[in-house]
Design an enzyme around this catalytic site. Sequence first.
Site, PDB file in Angstrom:
ATOM      1  N   ARG A 107       0.805  -1.226   0.000  1.00 39.61           N
ATOM      2  CA  ARG A 107       0.000   0.000   0.000  1.00 39.61           C
ATOM      3  C   ARG A 107       0.838   1.278   0.000  1.00 39.61           C
ATOM      4  O   ARG A 107       0.352   2.349   0.371  1.00 39.61           O
ATOM      5  CB  ARG A 107      -0.992   0.011   1.172  1.00 39.61           C
ATOM      6  CG  ARG A 107      -1.991  -1.140   1.138  1.00 39.61           C
ATOM      7  CD  ARG A 107      -3.126  -0.915   2.128  1.00 39.61           C
ATOM      8  NE  ARG A 107      -4.080  -2.004   2.065  1.00 39.61           N
ATOM      9  CZ  ARG A 107      -4.059  -3.063   2.837  1.00 39.61           C
ATOM     10  NH1 ARG A 107      -3.101  -3.184   3.763  1.00 39.61           N
ATOM     11  NH2 ARG A 107      -4.963  -4.008   2.732  1.00 39.61           N
TER      12      ARG A 107
ATOM     13  N   LYS B   3       2.365  11.350 -10.943  1.00 41.10           N
ATOM     14  CA  LYS B   3       1.375  10.622 -11.741  1.00 41.10           C
ATOM     15  C   LYS B   3       2.033   9.356 -12.286  1.00 41.10           C
ATOM     16  O   LYS B   3       3.005   9.435 -13.030  1.00 41.10           O
ATOM     17  CB  LYS B   3       0.859  11.493 -12.889  1.00 41.10           C
ATOM     18  CG  LYS B   3      -0.104  12.571 -12.446  1.00 41.10           C
ATOM     19  CD  LYS B   3      -0.443  13.519 -13.569  1.00 41.10           C
ATOM     20  CE  LYS B   3      -1.211  12.859 -14.681  1.00 41.10           C
ATOM     21  NZ  LYS B   3      -1.644  13.842 -15.712  1.00 41.10           N
TER      22      LYS B   3
ATOM     23  N   GLU C 247       8.028  18.532 -24.774  1.00 39.78           N
ATOM     24  CA  GLU C 247       7.455  18.801 -23.455  1.00 39.78           C
ATOM     25  C   GLU C 247       7.999  20.100 -22.868  1.00 39.78           C
ATOM     26  O   GLU C 247       7.297  20.802 -22.132  1.00 39.78           O
ATOM     27  CB  GLU C 247       7.741  17.633 -22.504  1.00 39.78           C
ATOM     28  CG  GLU C 247       6.987  16.353 -22.817  1.00 39.78           C
ATOM     29  CD  GLU C 247       5.530  16.386 -22.367  1.00 39.78           C
ATOM     30  OE1 GLU C 247       5.065  17.431 -21.863  1.00 39.78           O
ATOM     31  OE2 GLU C 247       4.851  15.358 -22.529  1.00 39.78           O
TER      32      GLU C 247
ATOM     33  N   LYS D 272       6.260  23.155 -13.514  1.00 40.42           N
ATOM     34  CA  LYS D 272       5.469  21.991 -13.128  1.00 40.42           C
ATOM     35  C   LYS D 272       5.345  21.894 -11.617  1.00 40.42           C
ATOM     36  O   LYS D 272       4.278  21.562 -11.093  1.00 40.42           O
ATOM     37  CB  LYS D 272       6.074  20.704 -13.686  1.00 40.42           C
ATOM     38  CG  LYS D 272       5.184  19.493 -13.394  1.00 40.42           C
ATOM     39  CD  LYS D 272       5.466  18.304 -14.268  1.00 40.42           C
ATOM     40  CE  LYS D 272       4.425  17.215 -14.040  1.00 40.42           C
ATOM     41  NZ  LYS D 272       4.651  16.021 -14.887  1.00 40.42           N
TER      42      LYS D 272
ATOM     43  N   GLU E 106      -4.819  16.815  -9.833  1.00 40.29           N
ATOM     44  CA  GLU E 106      -5.364  17.197 -11.132  1.00 40.29           C
ATOM     45  C   GLU E 106      -6.871  17.443 -11.079  1.00 40.29           C
ATOM     46  O   GLU E 106      -7.643  16.901 -11.878  1.00 40.29           O
ATOM     47  CB  GLU E 106      -5.021  16.143 -12.196  1.00 40.29           C
ATOM     48  CG  GLU E 106      -5.104  16.692 -13.621  1.00 40.29           C
ATOM     49  CD  GLU E 106      -4.600  15.724 -14.679  1.00 40.29           C
ATOM     50  OE1 GLU E 106      -5.323  15.510 -15.647  1.00 40.29           O
ATOM     51  OE2 GLU E 106      -3.480  15.213 -14.525  1.00 40.29           O
TER      52      GLU E 106
ATOM     53  N   ARG F 143      -3.809  21.688 -12.942  1.00 40.93           N
ATOM     54  CA  ARG F 143      -2.822  20.722 -13.421  1.00 40.93           C
ATOM     55  C   ARG F 143      -3.195  20.131 -14.777  1.00 40.93           C
ATOM     56  O   ARG F 143      -2.324  19.698 -15.530  1.00 40.93           O
ATOM     57  CB  ARG F 143      -2.641  19.614 -12.391  1.00 40.93           C
ATOM     58  CG  ARG F 143      -1.535  18.641 -12.746  1.00 40.93           C
ATOM     59  CD  ARG F 143      -1.176  17.748 -11.591  1.00 40.93           C
ATOM     60  NE  ARG F 143      -0.149  16.786 -11.954  1.00 40.93           N
ATOM     61  CZ  ARG F 143       0.433  15.944 -11.110  1.00 40.93           C
ATOM     62  NH1 ARG F 143       0.076  15.947  -9.848  1.00 40.93           N
ATOM     63  NH2 ARG F 143       1.353  15.107 -11.530  1.00 40.93           N
TER      64      ARG F 143
ATOM     65  N   ASN G 265      -1.583  19.030 -19.830  1.00 39.54           N
ATOM     66  CA  ASN G 265      -1.938  18.043 -20.857  1.00 39.54           C
ATOM     67  C   ASN G 265      -2.199  18.673 -22.216  1.00 39.54           C
ATOM     68  O   ASN G 265      -2.822  18.037 -23.080  1.00 39.54           O
ATOM     69  CB  ASN G 265      -3.166  17.249 -20.412  1.00 39.54           C
ATOM     70  CG  ASN G 265      -2.868  16.344 -19.240  1.00 39.54           C
ATOM     71  OD1 ASN G 265      -1.938  15.553 -19.274  1.00 39.54           O
ATOM     72  ND2 ASN G 265      -3.642  16.470 -18.180  1.00 39.54           N
TER      73      ASN G 265
ATOM     74  N   HIS H  60      -1.915  16.478 -25.217  1.00 39.21           N
ATOM     75  CA  HIS H  60      -1.791  15.084 -24.808  1.00 39.21           C
ATOM     76  C   HIS H  60      -2.999  14.234 -25.177  1.00 39.21           C
ATOM     77  O   HIS H  60      -2.851  13.037 -25.438  1.00 39.21           O
ATOM     78  CB  HIS H  60      -1.537  15.002 -23.302  1.00 39.21           C
ATOM     79  CG  HIS H  60      -0.129  15.358 -22.920  1.00 39.21           C
ATOM     80  ND1 HIS H  60       0.425  16.588 -23.209  1.00 39.21           N
ATOM     81  CD2 HIS H  60       0.838  14.647 -22.275  1.00 39.21           C
ATOM     82  CE1 HIS H  60       1.663  16.619 -22.751  1.00 39.21           C
ATOM     83  NE2 HIS H  60       1.943  15.459 -22.200  1.00 39.21           N
TER      84      HIS H  60
ATOM     85  N   HIS I 247      -1.998  11.102 -27.060  1.00 41.39           N
ATOM     86  CA  HIS I 247      -2.231   9.767 -26.513  1.00 41.39           C
ATOM     87  C   HIS I 247      -3.062   8.921 -27.475  1.00 41.39           C
ATOM     88  O   HIS I 247      -2.855   7.704 -27.587  1.00 41.39           O
ATOM     89  CB  HIS I 247      -2.948   9.868 -25.168  1.00 41.39           C
ATOM     90  CG  HIS I 247      -2.061  10.341 -24.058  1.00 41.39           C
ATOM     91  ND1 HIS I 247      -2.541  10.629 -22.801  1.00 41.39           N
ATOM     92  CD2 HIS I 247      -0.729  10.569 -24.002  1.00 41.39           C
ATOM     93  CE1 HIS I 247      -1.542  11.018 -22.034  1.00 41.39           C
ATOM     94  NE2 HIS I 247      -0.431  10.991 -22.746  1.00 41.39           N
TER      95      HIS I 247
ATOM     96  N   HIS J 113       6.312   9.331 -27.579  1.00 42.67           N
ATOM     97  CA  HIS J 113       5.421  10.202 -26.806  1.00 42.67           C
ATOM     98  C   HIS J 113       5.639  11.681 -27.116  1.00 42.67           C
ATOM     99  O   HIS J 113       4.682  12.425 -27.376  1.00 42.67           O
ATOM    100  CB  HIS J 113       5.624   9.950 -25.315  1.00 42.67           C
ATOM    101  CG  HIS J 113       4.802  10.851 -24.439  1.00 42.67           C
ATOM    102  ND1 HIS J 113       3.424  10.792 -24.381  1.00 42.67           N
ATOM    103  CD2 HIS J 113       5.175  11.865 -23.612  1.00 42.67           C
ATOM    104  CE1 HIS J 113       2.974  11.706 -23.556  1.00 42.67           C
ATOM    105  NE2 HIS J 113       4.015  12.376 -23.068  1.00 42.67           N
TER     106      HIS J 113
END
Length: 368
Positions: A124, A146, A188, A230, A240, A244, A248, A251, A255, A273
Amino acid sequence: MSATRTVAVGGDTPYSIDIGPGLLGDGARLASHARGRHVLLLSDSHVAPLYAGAVEAALRAARPDLHIALHVIPAGEAHKTLASFGGVIDALAALGATRDATVYALGGGVVGDLAGFAAACWMRGVDCVQLPTTLLSMVDSSVGGKTAVDIPQGKNLVGAFHPPRAVFADTAALRTLPPRELRAGLAEVIKYGAIRDPLFFQWLEAEREALLAGDDRALAEAIARSCEHKAGIVERDPLEKGERALLNLGHTFGHAIEAEQGYAGSDRDALNHGEAVAVGMVLAARLSVRLGMAAATDTERLRSLLVACGLPTAVPAGLEPAALLARMRLDKKNLAGRLRLVLWRGLGRAEVVPDVDEARVLEILGEG
């Protein structure tokens, strides 16, 4: 060693990002973040032969009591899967890792995401230290916590928020980075100027040649300024829920392209990417113009910088707009089954736009 720059990330789980050459060999600094005796060093088949031995030796020299296991996965986005995640969990079990264990992620975004997700799940939650070796992972995936893996239906759909204990961006590692990967990372970096900092965007235009040439000074400055942006956003919006999402930009389109190409970005004919994000940013900017939100001049300025950095700006041939749109519908930002995209009103003025008309998106995708 040259001076190391440090960017602090605040919030409920604060940590630091150290940036500079030689950090992968600084055993005392690396080992200071291992609370217990068990360390899993996760890397991939490209990076491990270059740096894993040195990192392990540095850790052992600083902490002879450490029990260190190296786990190497095949390189490439195609291996950021639940099966690879299971392999990391098995490696932690074989190590006998306890709740004070630490996972060190040595590699690019795939390794960082896998390591962070496994660390989030093992007992955990155990610590993860990020050792990014690509420009893209230094300015993006290693910062913010993330973590995720891909499934056939889409990218990063299974994961968790799990902030790292520390990040060490060794700029010397960029000297062994293939030119294509350096260019992908610049996508990026350019994103940060596009979403919130026109002056940084202007600096990138001026320093483009130095960055492409791998100039240490220029790269360190670009990494630090990107991480500062960032870090500030992550501190204000760790999960997010709002701001935040601006990170993206491009993205959702990118993606979709990656997923439709089967995450084959290591192949010559498929986008990785950073390349997919470059295309996605141009598509988002063009859609913003189509929706009357922004002037076409800023879109052309963005496209020109990306092209000058050797990055693609058009949808690869053979990808069907309808198939890409279907992928976009699975994006995590969407609400109530409606597209929710990051668009802009020009350089430095990105915003989240809800309920975007799918017909307009199809038009942009169809125009390439």
